[in-house]
Write a protein that holds these residues in place. Structure first.
Motif, mmCIF file in Angstrom:
data_model
loop_
_atom_site.group_PDB
_atom_site.id
_atom_site.type_symbol
_atom_site.label_atom_id
_atom_site.label_comp_id
_atom_site.label_asym_id
_atom_site.label_seq_id
_atom_site.Cartn_x
_atom_site.Cartn_y
_atom_site.Cartn_z
ATOM 1 N N SER A 100 57.982 48.999 20.327
ATOM 2 C CA SER A 100 58.077 48.944 18.476
ATOM 3 C C SER A 100 56.920 48.023 18.251
ATOM 4 O O SER A 100 55.865 48.946 17.268
ATOM 5 C CB SER A 100 59.533 47.782 17.492
ATOM 6 N N ALA A 101 56.309 46.820 18.585
ATOM 7 C CA ALA A 101 55.536 46.972 18.756
ATOM 8 C C ALA A 101 54.156 47.853 19.502
ATOM 9 O O ALA A 101 52.764 47.489 18.947
ATOM 10 C CB ALA A 101 55.369 45.696 19.373
ATOM 11 N N GLY A 102 54.435 48.897 20.596
ATOM 12 C CA GLY A 102 53.569 49.112 20.965
ATOM 13 C C GLY A 102 53.429 50.852 19.574
ATOM 14 O O GLY A 102 52.004 51.125 19.431
ATOM 15 N N PHE A 103 54.098 50.642 19.434
ATOM 16 C CA PHE A 103 53.999 51.835 17.530
ATOM 17 C C PHE A 103 53.674 51.159 17.108
ATOM 18 O O PHE A 103 52.154 52.217 15.664
ATOM 19 C CB PHE A 103 55.183 52.073 17.342
ATOM 20 N N VAL A 104 53.535 49.948 16.301
ATOM 21 C CA VAL A 104 52.742 49.564 15.468
ATOM 22 C C VAL A 104 51.243 49.576 16.059
ATOM 23 O O VAL A 104 49.810 49.784 14.603
ATOM 24 C CB VAL A 104 53.295 47.941 14.994
ATOM 25 N N LEU A 105 50.828 49.477 16.755
ATOM 26 C CA LEU A 105 49.753 49.295 17.868
ATOM 27 C C LEU A 105 49.178 50.886 17.172
ATOM 28 O O LEU A 105 48.008 50.839 16.953
ATOM 29 C CB LEU A 105 49.431 48.901 18.888
#
Length: 207
Positions: A100-105
């Motif tokens: 999820s953090a990757g998609f946010v970035l």
């Protein structure tokens, strides 16, 4: 017995018969260069609303999975097939938090690219200029080198795949103003390619 799904028709395929007319171009939505009216360009940058939704949705997922990983005290059964003990379930939530953090970035990066100024997909007289997503020089694709132009849909996203003598180039709908503009770009590419291939200069260079 289920019926076989019919094959999708590629709207940018070569005509089946000589002299077959192309469909009319959609309404023009590009921009013309004031100093060179023959040059047309389209803004090519991530759409604002979809990127904001990506950041908000996966930001909420990130908070949820971080909370679950930090407070987990039980195992997990996935689809009734995979059973995880408490430690395995915690690791599973942690992995989802990282994804999820990757998609946010990715979403934040896409929004940041809008702040550095617009980039353009440019139809020059004899080639297409496709902006790089990572700040490098744009890729120049001569119309005469285009072999096939395909309309693809991947996970609900539309894109044009241009097969050239030097590889493949993709033009994504989400980088244009709308899916309708992607159709306009596709038709313009087909006409530019056909015009370049039928020119006396290309005929003289052909083996």
């Amino acid at each position: 017995m289920s019926e076989k799904e019919p094959e999708r028709v590629n709207p940018y395929a070569a005509p089946q018969q000589d002299g077959e007319a192309r469909p009319a171009l959609p309404a023009f939505t590009g921009e013309r260069d004031a100093s060179r009216p023959e040059v047309v360009r389209y803004r090519y940058q991530p759409r604002l609303v979809p990127m904001l939704l990506v950041v908000l949705f996966f930001g909420a997922c990130l908070l949820f999975y971080v909370w679950r990983a930090s407070n987990n005290d039980r195992g997990l059964i996935i689809n009734g097939l995979i059973t995880l003990e408490t430690e395995g379930a915690t690791t599973f939530y942690a992995v989802l938090a990282v994804l999820s953090a990757g998609f946010v970035l990715v979403g934040v990066w896409a929004l940041a690219t809008r702040l550095r100024g617009p980039s353009y997909l440019v139809f020059d007289t004899d080639q297409l200029s496709v902006p790089s997503r990572f700040g490098r020089r744009p890729r120049l694709v001569p119309y005469a080198s285009m072999r096939e132009i395909k309309l693809l849909r991947v996970q609900g996203q539309s894109m044009l795949q241009i097969e050239t003598e030097g590889g493949k180039v993709t033009v994504a709908a989400i980088m244009l103003a709308s899916d309708a503009q992607l159709s306009e770009v596709g038709e313009a590419l087909v006409r530019a390619r056909d015009r370049a291939r039928s020119s006396p200069k290309h005929a003289a260079q052909a083996p």
